[in-house]
Design a protein around this motif. Sequence first.
Motif, mmCIF file in Angstrom:
data_model
loop_
_atom_site.group_PDB
_atom_site.id
_atom_site.type_symbol
_atom_site.label_atom_id
_atom_site.label_comp_id
_atom_site.label_asym_id
_atom_site.label_seq_id
_atom_site.Cartn_x
_atom_site.Cartn_y
_atom_site.Cartn_z
ATOM 1 N N SER A 191 14.522 27.887 19.248
ATOM 2 C CA SER A 191 13.239 27.777 19.515
ATOM 3 C C SER A 191 12.430 27.864 18.267
ATOM 4 C CB SER A 191 12.938 29.240 20.019
ATOM 5 O OG SER A 191 12.984 30.130 19.107
ATOM 6 N N LYS A 192 11.145 27.728 18.263
ATOM 7 C CA LYS A 192 10.256 27.739 17.122
ATOM 8 C C LYS A 192 10.368 28.904 16.251
ATOM 9 C CE LYS A 192 5.445 27.223 15.930
ATOM 10 N NZ LYS A 192 3.793 26.738 16.582
ATOM 11 N N LYS A 193 10.523 29.919 16.855
ATOM 12 C CA LYS A 193 10.834 31.104 16.016
ATOM 13 C C LYS A 193 12.061 31.079 15.115
ATOM 14 C CE LYS A 193 13.253 34.743 17.692
ATOM 15 N NZ LYS A 193 13.721 35.470 18.219
ATOM 16 N N ASP A 194 12.836 30.327 15.737
ATOM 17 C CA ASP A 194 14.466 30.096 14.556
ATOM 18 C C ASP A 194 13.882 29.142 13.555
ATOM 19 O OD1 ASP A 194 16.171 31.655 16.518
ATOM 20 O OD2 ASP A 194 16.087 29.780 17.607
ATOM 21 N N THR A 195 13.058 28.093 13.799
ATOM 22 C CA THR A 195 12.615 27.488 12.591
ATOM 23 C C THR A 195 11.665 28.107 11.892
ATOM 24 O OG1 THR A 195 12.748 25.401 14.198
ATOM 25 C CG2 THR A 195 11.574 25.095 12.071
ATOM 26 N N GLU A 196 10.955 28.726 12.118
ATOM 27 C CA GLU A 196 9.952 29.737 11.427
ATOM 28 C C GLU A 196 10.917 30.687 10.471
ATOM 29 O OE1 GLU A 196 7.465 31.503 14.267
ATOM 30 O OE2 GLU A 196 6.056 29.779 14.455
ATOM 31 N N LEU A 197 11.996 31.089 11.085
ATOM 32 C CA LEU A 197 12.713 31.754 10.142
ATOM 33 C C LEU A 197 13.259 31.207 8.934
ATOM 34 C CD1 LEU A 197 15.370 34.530 10.597
ATOM 35 C CD2 LEU A 197 16.652 32.149 10.277
ATOM 36 N N LEU A 198 13.602 29.847 8.883
ATOM 37 C CA LEU A 198 14.059 28.957 7.953
ATOM 38 C C LEU A 198 12.800 28.905 6.970
ATOM 39 C CD1 LEU A 198 16.063 26.280 9.552
ATOM 40 C CD2 LEU A 198 16.881 28.329 8.231
ATOM 41 N N ILE A 254 15.373 21.169 18.262
ATOM 42 C CA ILE A 254 16.646 20.815 17.481
ATOM 43 C C ILE A 254 16.458 20.214 16.007
ATOM 44 C CG2 ILE A 254 18.731 19.819 17.671
ATOM 45 C CD1 ILE A 254 18.697 20.581 20.717
ATOM 46 N N LEU A 255 15.505 19.260 16.496
ATOM 47 C CA LEU A 255 15.452 18.182 15.212
ATOM 48 C C LEU A 255 14.570 18.999 14.114
ATOM 49 C CD1 LEU A 255 14.716 14.698 16.682
ATOM 50 C CD2 LEU A 255 16.561 15.480 15.048
ATOM 51 N N LEU A 256 13.540 19.707 14.622
ATOM 52 C CA LEU A 256 12.704 20.459 13.643
ATOM 53 C C LEU A 256 13.586 21.505 12.748
ATOM 54 C CD1 LEU A 256 9.482 21.182 15.963
ATOM 55 C CD2 LEU A 256 9.898 19.455 14.170
ATOM 56 N N PHE A 257 14.330 22.272 13.593
ATOM 57 C CA PHE A 257 15.352 23.114 13.101
ATOM 58 C C PHE A 257 16.259 22.594 11.836
ATOM 59 C CE2 PHE A 257 19.081 25.733 12.531
ATOM 60 C CZ PHE A 257 18.660 27.030 12.176
#
Length: 178
Positions: free
Chosen positions: A83-90, A146-149
Motif C-alpha cells: 500500500s501507499k503506507k508501505d511506500t511512505e515508510l521508505l 508495487i512499482l512505487l515501492f
Amino acid sequence: MKIYTRSGDDGKTNLFSGKRVNKHNKRIIAYGSVDELNSVMGIVRDFSPKKHKDEIFIIQNKLMIIASQLSNDKNHKNVPKISKKDTELLENSIDRMTSKLDPLKNFIIPGGNKLVSFTHLARCVCRRAETNITKLKEKEDLNQEILLFINRLSDYLFTLARFFSKTLNVSELKWNAE
C-alpha cells in the motif's frame, strides 16, 4: 513433507491460481527477481548494525507480499497488498537518513566496506526487479503501488549505503569522470 515435488521437472511451474506456465514466464521472472532481492536484503540485514535490522526485516516482509501479489494471476482477494503506507515508510526513512548526510555532489562507486557493498548490490538487484516488474506490467494489470515501492526501495538502498558509509566512518568512493 518433501521439498521436491518433481512437478517442475518439465520447465513449468504453478501460479497462485494453479495455472501451469513456463519458468521463463514474465510473472515468474518478476517474482523470482523479488525473491532474489529479498535474499540479498537478508545479507544486508545480517551485516547491519542492530538499529537497522528491524526496519530491514519489515521491508523483507513487504517484499514477500509483493512476490505473492506478482504470483497472483487471477487477482484473488485473500492475497495481502502493498500500500501507499508501505511506500511512505521508505520515504520517511530516506528523509531521516538524508538529513544526516552531506549533500551528494558526485556519483558514488560502490565499495569500501562489505556492508556498504552488499547494500549497493541489493540496490542493483532491486533495479533489475523493477525492470522485470515493468515488463510484466506491459502485459498484465498490476497494483501500481508495487512499482512505487520497488522504485523507492532502490532509493532507500542507495541512501542506506551512504548512511552506512558515514556511520561506519568509511570514505565514499566518488566517481571522477576524468
